[in-house]
Design an enzyme around this catalytic site. Structure first.
Site, PDB file in Angstrom:
ATOM      1  CG  ASN A 152      -0.309  -0.438   2.483  1.00  0.00           C
ATOM      2  OD1 ASN A 152       0.230  -1.548   2.577  1.00  0.00           O
ATOM      3  ND2 ASN A 152      -0.324   0.419   3.479  1.00  0.00           N
ATOM      4  CD  GLN A 180      -3.709  -0.257  -1.613  1.00  0.00           C
ATOM      5  OE1 GLN A 180      -3.972   0.237  -2.707  1.00  0.00           O
ATOM      6  NE2 GLN A 180      -4.095   0.302  -0.488  1.00  0.00           N
ATOM      7  CB  SER A 200     -10.669  -3.538   1.589  1.00  0.00           C
ATOM      8  OG  SER A 200     -11.363  -2.439   2.155  1.00  0.00           O
ATOM      9  CB  CYS A 324      -1.277   4.229  10.493  1.00  0.00           C
ATOM     10  SG  CYS A 324      -2.381   3.411   9.376  1.00  0.00           S
TER      11      CYS A 324
END
Ligand SMILES: *Cc1c(COP(=O)(O)O)cnc(C)c1O
Length: 399
Positions: A152, A180, A200, A324
């Site tokens: 990612n 991804q 996802s 993050c």
């Protein structure tokens, strides 16, 4: 100024208008519970079946091998924890890489705390896995191997077909996080012996909070969310019907235009990449064999976070390493694993494109980025002094 140039598609994507439209009837009209006997529930079975077929088609899988989940993190956790639980502790060794998404990495570290022996495979400066190290790591005690299809942060693609065969020859369960890769690379589970694969919704223009786990027929998996018998007993909970329908539509759209759209995105990405390298001689690309939409580029001696703030002032949304890690001074675990030097890792910016980007978006970045790099380099604490060492004059950007 609000951002209007969105180049952060590896963090999340816009829900496609066609996906929103496909979901629309499932809020106020077809809102029944698919498990109900009455007509309200009965209307939901078919759309879920159709969505399952579309997701299966994107992955070259059979519909009965698709388990709908609450997203990528849940799919990864189900695959990893569900596999070691199914093996009932008979094999105690688990293998992954140092560059996985936290959903995989932290799940493996959690199992290590519970007594499993964990091997985290290294990558080289280009972000590639050492295949010999991988072969050596796999032992008769190895229960599970998980290697992401594409990273990612850098977009680096791993040789999943070759890795899947290595695992299969040794009777090791193989999971890949393809969050991804799905929609950006061809995926055909009928041709490659992967046991489990995660996707996802919100990384491929479907909504957040929905995803799917491909579980090959015959793979032993203990459900991690237990209760009702939904999803073939592999994932309890009333189905997220609008989300599932949206994921189906997004999968259908991704599959229909995969080559064409990725070529378009690749051209734009290359234009951005070449333009930045040309204008900013101090810049370096992180990762070689990459997804068509991803550019991770380091600007030496300046901070990625500062670049992001200044890009944001121009209405441009990008990301530094992993979203993050923002706020911490540590460079991303992926760039550290690649051995990118401190002064470069701190100056990394990730631009990730989608089918909705236009050439004008790229031109705007190329217009403002040299000025940003130049200004930040002037005030950089790294420019003249790194670890007590003096460095030569930094390379200047040319507008
Ligand atoms: C975003 C992402 C995930 C997590 O997916 P969610 O749906 O946000 O939980 C997992 N792996 C990779 C590679 C990702 O990019």
């Amino acid at each position: 100024m609000t951002a209007n140039i969105y180049l952060d598609n590896n963090a999340t994507t816009m829900t496609a208008p066609e996906v929103v439209e496909a979901m629309q009837p499932f809020w106020t009209e077809y809102y029944g519970n698919p498990s109900s006997i009455h007509a309200f529930g009965g209307k939901i079975g078919r759309p879920i079946k159709a969505a399952r077929e579309k997701v299966a088609a994107l992955l070259g899988a059979r519909p009965e091998e698709i388990v709908f989940t609450g997203g990528g993190s849940e799919g990864d956790n189900l695959a990893i924890k569900g596999t070691v639980e199914a093996l009932a502790g008979k094999k105690r060794h688990i293998v992954t890489t140092r560059v996985e998404h936290p959903a995989v990495r932290v799940a493996f570290q959690h199992l290590e705390k519970q007594g499993f022996r964990l091997t985290e495979l290294a990558v080289d400066r280009e972000g590639e896995l050492d295949m010999n190290a991988l072969r050596t790591a796999l032992t008769p005690d190895t229960a599970l191997l998980s290697v992401m299809w594409a990273n990612n942060e850098t977009g680096v693609i791993f040789p999943i077909e070759e890795i899947a065969h290595l695992a299969k020859e040794r009777g090791i369960v193989f999971h890949t996080d393809a969050v991804q890769a799905a929609g950006k690379l061809p995926i055909d589970m009928s041709q490659i012996p992967v046991d489990m694969l995660t996707i996802s919704g919100h990384k491929l223009h479907a909504p957040k909070g929905v995803g799917a786990l491909f579980v090959r027929k015959g793979t032993k998996l203990v459900p991690q969310i237990i209760g009702g018998h939904q999803e073939g007993g592999k994932r309890a909970g009333t189905e997220n019907v609008p989300g599932i329908v949206g994921l189906g539509k997004a999968a259908e759209m991704a599959l229909a235009n995969i080559d064409q759209e990725n070529q378009k995105v690749r051209n734009l990405r290359d234009r951005l990449e070449n333009g930045l390298l040309e204008r900013c001689p101090g810049s370096v690309i992180n990762g070689k064999n990459r997804l068509p939409n991803t550019l991770n580029i380091s600007f030496e001696f300046i901070e990625g976070e500062s670049i992001l703030l200044m890009l944001n002032d121009h209405g441009i949304a990008a990301s530094s390493g992993s979203a993050c890690t923002s706020g911490s001074l540590e460079p991303s675990h992926v760039l550290r694993a690649m051995g990118i030097p401190f002064t470069l890792a701190h100056g990394s910016v990730r631009f990730s494109l989608s089918r909705y980007n236009r050439a004008a978006d790229i031109d705007k970045v190329l217009e403002v980025m040299p000025g940003i790099a130049e200004r930040l380099r002037e005030i950089s604490p790294f420019t003249n002094q790194v670890d007590g060492q003096s460095w030569g004059a930094p390379p200047a950007c040319q507008s």
